[in-house]
Write a protein that holds these residues in place. Structure first.
Motif, PDB file in Angstrom:
ATOM      1  N   GLN A  80      27.897  24.165  83.135  1.00  0.00           N
ATOM      2  CA  GLN A  80      27.836  24.613  84.537  1.00  0.00           C
ATOM      3  C   GLN A  80      28.557  25.901  85.001  1.00  0.00           C
ATOM      4  N   MET A  81      29.694  26.065  84.511  1.00  0.00           N
ATOM      5  CA  MET A  81      30.273  27.360  84.884  1.00  0.00           C
ATOM      6  C   MET A  81      29.081  28.610  84.366  1.00  0.00           C
ATOM      7  N   VAL A  82      28.721  28.437  83.165  1.00  0.00           N
ATOM      8  CA  VAL A  82      27.483  29.684  82.810  1.00  0.00           C
ATOM      9  C   VAL A  82      26.479  29.699  83.858  1.00  0.00           C
ATOM     10  N   ALA A  83      26.136  28.523  83.935  1.00  0.00           N
ATOM     11  CA  ALA A  83      24.791  28.580  84.887  1.00  0.00           C
ATOM     12  C   ALA A  83      25.255  29.280  86.369  1.00  0.00           C
ATOM     13  N   LEU A 103      35.342  30.817  77.289  1.00  0.00           N
ATOM     14  CA  LEU A 103      34.105  31.355  77.516  1.00  0.00           C
ATOM     15  C   LEU A 103      33.811  32.266  78.631  1.00  0.00           C
ATOM     16  N   ARG A 104      34.345  31.814  79.892  1.00  0.00           N
ATOM     17  CA  ARG A 104      34.248  32.683  80.933  1.00  0.00           C
ATOM     18  C   ARG A 104      34.856  34.294  80.667  1.00  0.00           C
ATOM     19  N   PRO A 145      33.148  32.083  71.521  1.00  0.00           N
ATOM     20  CA  PRO A 145      33.329  32.197  72.705  1.00  0.00           C
ATOM     21  C   PRO A 145      35.016  32.449  72.894  1.00  0.00           C
ATOM     22  N   ASP A 146      35.768  32.585  72.078  1.00  0.00           N
ATOM     23  CA  ASP A 146      37.232  32.977  72.155  1.00  0.00           C
ATOM     24  C   ASP A 146      37.452  34.459  71.956  1.00  0.00           C
ATOM     25  N   SER A 147      36.393  35.281  71.894  1.00  0.00           N
ATOM     26  CA  SER A 147      36.560  36.616  71.704  1.00  0.00           C
ATOM     27  C   SER A 147      36.439  37.316  72.967  1.00  0.00           C
ATOM     28  N   GLU A 148      36.745  38.751  73.153  1.00  0.00           N
ATOM     29  CA  GLU A 148      36.871  39.570  74.114  1.00  0.00           C
ATOM     30  C   GLU A 148      36.215  40.960  73.461  1.00  0.00           C
ATOM     31  N   VAL A 149      35.250  41.667  74.462  1.00  0.00           N
ATOM     32  CA  VAL A 149      34.717  42.867  74.038  1.00  0.00           C
ATOM     33  C   VAL A 149      35.321  43.768  75.023  1.00  0.00           C
TER      34      VAL A 149
END
Length: 295
Positions: free
Chosen positions: A47-50, A16-17, A88-92
C-alpha cells in the motif's frame, strides 16, 4: 529500455520507503523502470508503494514465495537490457547504475557486475567471496575462529580480505543485495533457483554464470549502502531454517562426495540450525521477560 531495477520486499516497509526515495532519479528516467515485488507483506508495504511511489511498477503477491521466486517474477515482468536485483534495505546516494551500465556494455564477457557495498558508517562490507568449501563451516564471516583469528589464511581466502577492495576484480561470487545482470545471461543460464527460498541463491547463480563462461566482476567505482539483515530481521526463526536448507541444497548441487561425507555434512548443518534456533528462542524469551519487567 536500458535498465530494470527489481526489488523484492517482505515486511520491511520503512527500509523499502527509504530505498525507493533514494532511487528517485531512476523512477523519473524514461529509460529505467523500478519494479517492486511484494511477498505478501503484512505491514502495509504494498500500500505504501502504491500511494507514495506510483512511478514504480508494483506486483503484490498473495503469498510469500521467497526471494528467488520474487526476483524471477520481477525479471519476467521487466523490459530492461540489464536488470539490477536490489535489496529493499539498500540506499543509493548517486548515479550508481549509469557507470555500471557503461562498464557492462563495454565488456560483453561480463555476466554479473556488482558495486561496493558499505555500512551506514561508510565502512566496507565484504560483499564478494570465493566459493564456499568444507573449511567455510569453520572460517565464515560469523564463525568464532574468524572472530578470534581474523587474519588466518582460511578466513582471508574465503572472505577475500587479503586484496584491495578499491580495484575492479574478477571474483567467484557477489552478494545478491545489489547485482546487475545482463538480460541475455538470464536467457542463457536460466532464472534464479527458486528452491533456494532464502540465502545462497546468489552464490548458486554466480556458479552457473561461471560455468556458462561469463565473468562475475566486483566494481568498486560506485557504492551502495546496505543495512545487513534489514530484509530478514522480522522473521528470524524462519530465516534460520531457510538459510540452513539452502546450505544443504547448495552442498547437494556442487559439493557432494560419498555417503559418509554427505551424512556428516547433513548432520552438521542440522545441528547448527538447531543450535541457532535454541539461541534465538532464548534471546526472545529474555527479551520478553525484560519487556514485562520494564512496564
Amino acid at each position: 529500455m536500458k535498465l530494470s531495477i527489481v526489488i523484492v520486499s517482505y515486511n520491511g516497509r520503512e527500509h523499502l520507503r527509504t530505498c525507493l526515495a533514494s532511487l528517485s532519479r531512476y523512477l523519473d528516467d524514461p529509460e529505467c523502470e523500478v519494479i517492486v515485488v511484494d511477498n505478501a507483506s503484512k505491514d502495509g508495504s504494498a500500500q505504501m508503494v502504491a500511494e507514495e511511489f506510483p512511478q514504480a511498477r508494483l506486483f503484490a503477491l498473495p503469498t510469500n514465495t521467497g526471494f528467488a521466486a520474487g526476483a524471477n517474477r520481477g525479471a519476467q515482468e521487466s523490459k530492461g537490457e540489464a536488470i539490477v536485483f536490489l535489496n529493499p534495505d539498500s540506499e543509493v546516494a548517486s548515479d550508481v547504475f549509469g557507470p555500471m551500465l557503461e562498464h557492462l556494455g563495454a565488456h560483453p564477457e561480463i555476466g554479473i557486475l556488482a558495486p561496493k557495498l558499505i555500512d551506514a558508517d561508510g565502512s566496507l562490507q565484504l560483499s564478494c567471496r570465493r566459493f564456499p568449501g568444507f573449511a567455510t563451516a569453520l572460517f565464515n564471516r560469523y564463525s568464532l575462529l574468524t572472530r578470534l583469528l581474523p587474519r588466518n589464511r582460511f578466513s582471508t581466502r574465503y572472505l577475500l580480505t587479503d586484496w584491495d577492495h578499491n580495484a575492479i576484480s574478477d571474483v567467484d561470487w557477489v552478494s545478491g543485495a545489489c547485482m546487475m545482470v545482463r538480460r541475455s545471461l538470464l536467457d542463457e543460464v536460466g532464472p534464479l533457483d527458486e528452491a533456494f527460498f532464502f540465502s545462497l541463491e546468489d552464490v548458486d547463480f554466480c556458479q552457473r554464470t561461471h560455468r556458462a563462461g561469463y565473468r562475475v566482476v566486483y566494481f568498486p567505482q560506485v557504492e551502495v549502502m546496505h543495512h545487513i539483515g534489514g530484509s530478514s530481521r522480522t522473521v528470524a526463526m524462519r530465516t534460520v531454517i531457510a538459510r540452513h536448507r539452502s546450505m544443504w541444497r547448495y552442498y547437494k548441487k556442487y559439493m557432494r562426495r560419498n555417503f559418509a561425507v554427505d551424512a556428516a555434512v547433513a548432520a552438521g548443518i542440522s545441528l547448527r540450525c538447531g543450535w541457532l534456533l535454541l539461541l534465538n528462542a532464548a534471546k526472545q524469551a529474555i527479551g520478553a521477560v525484560r519487556g514485562r519487567g520494564s512496564t
